[in-house]
Design a protein around this motif. Structure first.
Motif, short mmCIF file in Angstrom:
data_model
loop_
_atom_site.label_atom_id
_atom_site.label_comp_id
_atom_site.label_asym_id
_atom_site.label_seq_id
_atom_site.Cartn_x
_atom_site.Cartn_y
_atom_site.Cartn_z
N GLU A 55 -5.56 0.10 0.94
CA GLU A 55 -6.90 0.10 1.52
C GLU A 55 -7.64 -1.13 1.05
OE1 GLU A 55 -9.46 3.54 1.62
OE2 GLU A 55 -7.68 4.78 1.28
N SER A 56 -8.28 -1.80 1.98
CA SER A 56 -9.00 -3.01 1.59
C SER A 56 -9.93 -3.41 2.71
CB SER A 56 -8.01 -4.15 1.32
OG SER A 56 -8.70 -5.36 1.20
N LYS A 57 -10.98 -4.12 2.34
CA LYS A 57 -11.82 -4.73 3.37
C LYS A 57 -11.12 -5.92 4.01
CE LYS A 57 -15.23 -5.01 0.53
NZ LYS A 57 -16.49 -5.42 -0.15
N ALA A 58 -10.16 -6.48 3.28
CA ALA A 58 -9.47 -7.67 3.79
C ALA A 58 -8.41 -7.29 4.81
CB ALA A 58 -8.81 -8.40 2.62
N LYS A 59 -8.34 -8.06 5.88
CA LYS A 59 -7.32 -7.82 6.88
C LYS A 59 -6.66 -9.16 7.21
CE LYS A 59 -6.59 -5.82 11.46
NZ LYS A 59 -5.82 -6.99 11.95
N PRO A 60 -5.45 -9.39 6.68
CA PRO A 60 -4.80 -10.68 6.94
C PRO A 60 -4.39 -10.78 8.40
CG PRO A 60 -3.46 -9.30 5.47
CD PRO A 60 -4.67 -8.51 5.79
N VAL A 61 -4.65 -11.93 8.99
CA VAL A 61 -4.28 -12.19 10.38
C VAL A 61 -3.31 -13.37 10.40
CG1 VAL A 61 -5.13 -12.85 12.66
CG2 VAL A 61 -6.53 -11.39 11.17
N PHE A 95 5.89 -9.51 -3.03
CA PHE A 95 5.03 -10.39 -2.23
C PHE A 95 3.85 -9.62 -1.64
CE2 PHE A 95 9.06 -12.58 -2.46
CZ PHE A 95 8.65 -13.86 -2.81
N ILE A 96 4.10 -8.38 -1.29
CA ILE A 96 2.98 -7.57 -0.79
C ILE A 96 1.90 -7.49 -1.86
CG2 ILE A 96 2.27 -5.28 0.04
CD1 ILE A 96 5.10 -4.81 1.05
N HIS A 97 2.31 -7.23 -3.09
CA HIS A 97 1.32 -7.08 -4.17
C HIS A 97 0.61 -8.39 -4.46
CE1 HIS A 97 4.28 -3.74 -5.59
NE2 HIS A 97 3.69 -3.46 -4.45
N LEU A 98 1.37 -9.45 -4.49
CA LEU A 98 0.79 -10.76 -4.80
C LEU A 98 -0.22 -11.16 -3.71
CD1 LEU A 98 2.67 -13.87 -6.07
CD2 LEU A 98 1.11 -14.09 -4.15
N LEU A 99 0.19 -11.03 -2.47
CA LEU A 99 -0.70 -11.46 -1.39
C LEU A 99 -1.86 -10.48 -1.20
CD1 LEU A 99 1.98 -12.93 1.03
CD2 LEU A 99 0.38 -14.17 -0.44
N TYR A 100 -1.65 -9.24 -1.55
CA TYR A 100 -2.77 -8.30 -1.57
C TYR A 100 -3.82 -8.77 -2.57
CZ TYR A 100 -5.35 -4.17 -3.15
OH TYR A 100 -6.34 -3.29 -3.54
N GLU A 101 -3.38 -9.17 -3.75
CA GLU A 101 -4.34 -9.65 -4.75
C GLU A 101 -5.04 -10.92 -4.27
OE1 GLU A 101 -5.30 -7.94 -7.18
OE2 GLU A 101 -3.68 -6.49 -7.45
#
Lengths: 384, 384, 384, 384
Positions: free
Chosen positions: B29-35, B335-341
């Motif tokens: 869950e995050s406010k960020a939404k990578p496009v 990579f999911i965790h890294l890019l999530y951060e």
């Protein structure tokens, strides 16, 4: 043929050797028959008790007297390191065959004199690098000699213990340079060095780092094995390394990495090696000493992986002397194999390995490592 | 809040990053939404194919054009190492947030300029030391920070691969110094160095040994991942290390030993660390990345041993986002965790770690190691 | 106090027992001193050779003569299973203490008579379920008795071997019902059953399945240990099970699952148990017999996992008699411990466990399993 | 070709399926393109939230409405077991392809009707035995089909969990017979049964034992994954098995042993199989799912041992789609592979496996096991 042993020292290693002599004729066929003739130590009451328990026929309190005895063929030295040289040289002069615990001596100079003495007096000599005699290690040697691993790229050895991480652990003899020569270096890294030389060959140069994590400890004594208790609130200086690591270039071009520590929390006695060659690789851990992990590059694609081989089959060195496959042996058997080879050498009048030459070369390497750690330079390793 | 990514490069790491961006909102869950806004590469046909497969909205063939675009917030650099600096500096000047694969740059000088550029232009920056983001590693960090392991005596890291032991394996870009900077050192030891810095802190000095086992190889190309095939009978010189080992003194007094090799036969990707502290120890192996072995000295006598903990429980960092305990995750999740951060940092306008400062410090260490290997001297490690 | 042994049989088990008697006084302090008085077997030349090698003082070719001897305190029976009863009953009548290999007898009826004989004649009796005496197993017993594992939900035991998967392996005595009683069942599952009874208690009912994969084999002989070679092209019928599995309800409510096989390819001697209780669990594998995996439910969340405990510390049963922590022991030591307990029982004039009662109960269970496999029904297990 | 999915249910399995559909086109080349068309559940607010997070285009609160929609090609059923039949039959009648979680149904009767419905309406159907799709399992299948293991003697499967040993764990739907059909049996043993059928073939007869350790629990709800919390002090009856074990005769003559438990303390999700054949053997553990241990009897004497193969190489099924060798995948990838095969089947208009026939046969076996546990008799297993 009786091989009459006189042993000096009766602690941890004395127990290991005594047991091994007793077991040799039980498990191995041989013309040689070791006889536990005399046990020697300064505290005669303790020696008598030990001799009785371990099956020695007689006792001595002065090693010089032991060496004089006509009914002794072999002097077995399991005393602290600083006493090896004097005893061994005297024994050689008396024409006794000699086996000594490792490291061979306190210094290179002593080691050299010991080697010269045994050669001059033409006695059989051996140094107790017992880990060579694990079936899995002997089998690894065989694989390498047969070319099964190809050219060796890497030799990687760790010897990790943790018995002195408690600051209250006392200043036993193993922590005093004047008695032990060095710390983790001479006590355990020396074994890894021997395995490296045995399996991969001579070393050309080395760079090292060492560390003493706890610089002062309460005075105290060993209470058997590697246990000990503080006997005083007085503190003394630790004069040896707690940990050492070194990088080695072997003459063969092999890339060598070594680490030994008594501060490797969680590891009681984790003595491991890994070898990577162009055709295969092995991994081994003394705490699972019967197992050898073997990888072969020509295994079929998709089925490549380290094989976990339980070296308890007849084809594995020494294993046929014991139990059916899958029934493991332990630490003490390494001494049975080593002392069996020693007795075989005597009865066949040939030299055994590892001998004082190996012990001397090992000592040269230990010294180079110490020099490197002190001077922070790469050191060329002399050849014995 | 949309975070519009422009990524340059689309091979192994491009695939890992693309997949991670897609998975972030699914699991976290995050406010960020990578496009996935634009994918960039010189071969426009190949880029189009990759963009289509991986879900990128548009393509570019010139990274300079990509950087100019207003609809891009982030530049993600997954190209070979020698291109990182120029792209990153231009991206910083264009006000883009930047994430780049490791090592940060080809040289210390480049790394310094990159760091200065992102600081000057006040953008968020990160470097992809993805192994920090394995739950077991994050949990280890937590244990250390909470003092569960006590003072750290030893940090021991091996990163062992074997994908180039075949002399017929071609001279890919990873084997050319002018493109990759170094060999096993920058490619894999750099990861171990980052883990060491993350978990134990800064390093003061180092001594190193490196080796190139095969000095010439046929010319050829990567064909995806770490596979490759020779395209020619012409030979070229390998200008990087095949293996490197180094001894490190950490500022904390920790005794550090490292080895990295692409000639460690039998090891596909064995990235391991061991930490021994006064109160506990851990062991970890990336090939079993979900498992963390934990040893605690205050466990009851008789029941002391390394615990094999499957770090898939809610209490383990990131693990709660996935599946019930005992259901493992894999390499791509790092990579999911890294890019999530990274996305969290952007959306919250704060800096993430590891950043270009870390990348620069890592580069300083890599350089010190290279210098040490060349000069055969201990080298002091400068602080960024 | 001398304990004068007369042993009948001198193959695999004879070697294990002989060695153990020799080692007891070396490793353990005791008033008891086993004396290898007489070795007995039909082939007097072979017996002489064995006696000489293993250190027996005298030989006998007729076990009846052995039993008559005044200088014998103990009769040790290591002959094939069909001979146990007659010898043991005669020995009991002669007032000898008795130790016998497992299974106690060929049939329940024999076992009952044996038990009655030793009770009537008031001699010390024991049956060689040696796996009870692995330090890790004894330590497990201690954990259970102290409530460390809580109520036991599951007991899971596998005993897997593969020494007869080759159809050319001959029809040795272990494959003939009239000599061995049963196959994998009595030979190896009997050990698992004993561990189940020792650790979890009595069994109430059982359902079983058994199988003979290869029904005919060439005639031939054991050639030591578990090796053998065909001596003929003539074929004979295999009259025992190659594999057996059974489900058990323990009186404690524990859910028991067992499997034993000589056709479990890849497993030389994989004797494993797993116990799951409300407060903890253990896992153990005889091929790594020094290790005990221990799980405790009250370990801190996030750090729960099986601990790999090397049971070589002073706190572990018997381990203090040997070497420092981390220095492992092997298969043969199980016999040292068992026979040490037997000698202690004699010298202290008390009964040892497991005794003929245990052997009889074990036999009742073996019979119930055979009945179940034949009738395809659940069978209630009688209590001895 | 778009494959438009309508999924009913959105918890643990809904998440696994949704993620898999999204990942298929990223990792695998195919004409099929799964489209997350509509997510369905009774609590529309929760469904909306889930659909948004997981990327579904629309929502439905009534599955009957979902089935009516023209823009749906596939109905994916991830609801509790007692709802599968009604939904699946209606979906088949509506001409939808169907994939459903396992076990296929609550009862054999339902399963039969479901199978008949999909056959009658000629739709593609599949049941989610996802563990078939682990690369190591698929590779095992390949080894068996190629004869690499020879005739199979043993199939041994354990599925061990421990998530309900706490008596305070509530009475979730998985513990109620009317919703779940059975306990450990249908939930996890069903997976082991499927692996047995897949790898070794059909089963002829079975005998079973089952147990419910805790008979009453507080009422409460799942809170995601396998976590749950009590919502009441009121108690309810547990009507399913906590543990089950069964012995199986396969049609091939293979000797099968199975155990499944939710009371196997220390095991979060230990799903293991072992296969012993005349030419080789394998061992596998889902918690280390990338690894396959392989033993081959024709390996050279002295080098025989289980190989630890990391099934991440191009030659291993599905592995080539991901990362270089040695970079592992996880639990969620099993669903990617399964749903990839489902989509491939649809786009190529062929049937996929495992299908409703397999689900029905599995159900017949589950029923036979329940009958055996109840009647304490061996039960013949009918063929679907």
């Amino acid at each position: 043929m009786d091989i009459r042993i006189g042993m000096i020292g009766y602690q941890f290693m004395g127990k290991a050797h005594s047991h091994a002599y007793r077991d040799i004729p039980f498990f191995f066929e041989s013309k040689a028959k070791p006889v536990l003739k005399a046990l020697c130590g300064r505290n005669i009451e303790a020696v008598k008790e030990a001799a009785d328990r371990m099956g020695w026929e007689s006792v001595e309190s002065d090693w010089r007297e032991l060496i004089k005895r006509d009914d002794i063929d072999v002097i077995d030295i399991v005393t602290p390191n600083h006493t090896h040289a004097e005893i061994a040289i005297a024994a050689a002069e008396a024409g006794k065959h000699i086996i000594t615990e490792k490291p061979l001596a306190l210094t290179v100079e002593e080691a050299k004199q010991m080697k010269e003495a045994v050669e001059k007096h033409n006695v059989i000599h051996m140094v107790c690098h017992n880990y060579r005699f694990v079936p899995a290690i002997q089998y690894t040697k065989k694989l390498i000699d047969e070319g099964k691993l190809g050219k060796i790229f890497h030799f990687r050895a760790n010897y990790l213990q943790d018995f002195i991480i408690d600051p209250g652990f006392p200043l036993i003899w193993r922590l005093k340079k004047e008695v032990s020569g060095s710390g983790a270096l001479g006590d355990i890294a020396a074994h890894s060095i021997d395995l490296g030389r045995y399996l991969v060959g001579e070393m050309d140069e080395v760079v090292a780092m060492s560390q003493t994590f706890i610089k002062e400890r309460p005075l105290g004594e060993m209470s058997g094995g590697l246990s000990a208790s503080a006997s005083s609130e007085e503190m003394g200086e630790v004069t040896v390394d707690d940990a050492v690591a070194f990088l080695v270039r072997f003459n063969s071009g092999t890339f060598g990495t070594f680490e030994a520590s008594r501060f490797a929390t969680g590891n009681r006695n984790r003595n491991t090696i890994e070898i990577n060659g162009e055709k295969g690789a092995i991994r081994w851990d003394m705490e699972q000493m019967n197992n050898l992990e073997i990888y072969l590059t020509d295994d079929q694609e998709g089925m490549q992986g380290f094989r976990n081989v339980n070296c308890t089959e007849e084809v594995h060195p020494y294993a046929g002397a014991y139990w059916p496959a899958g029934h493991i042996i332990g630490y003490e058997h390494t001494f049975i194999h080593l002392l069996y080879e020693f007795c075989e050498a005597i009865v066949n009048n040939r030299q055994a390995k590892p001998d004082f030459h190996d012990g001397y070369q090992n000592q040269l390497i230990l010294k180079a490592i110490e020099q490197s750690a002190e001077t922070k330079k790469w050191i060329d390793i002399p050849k014995a």
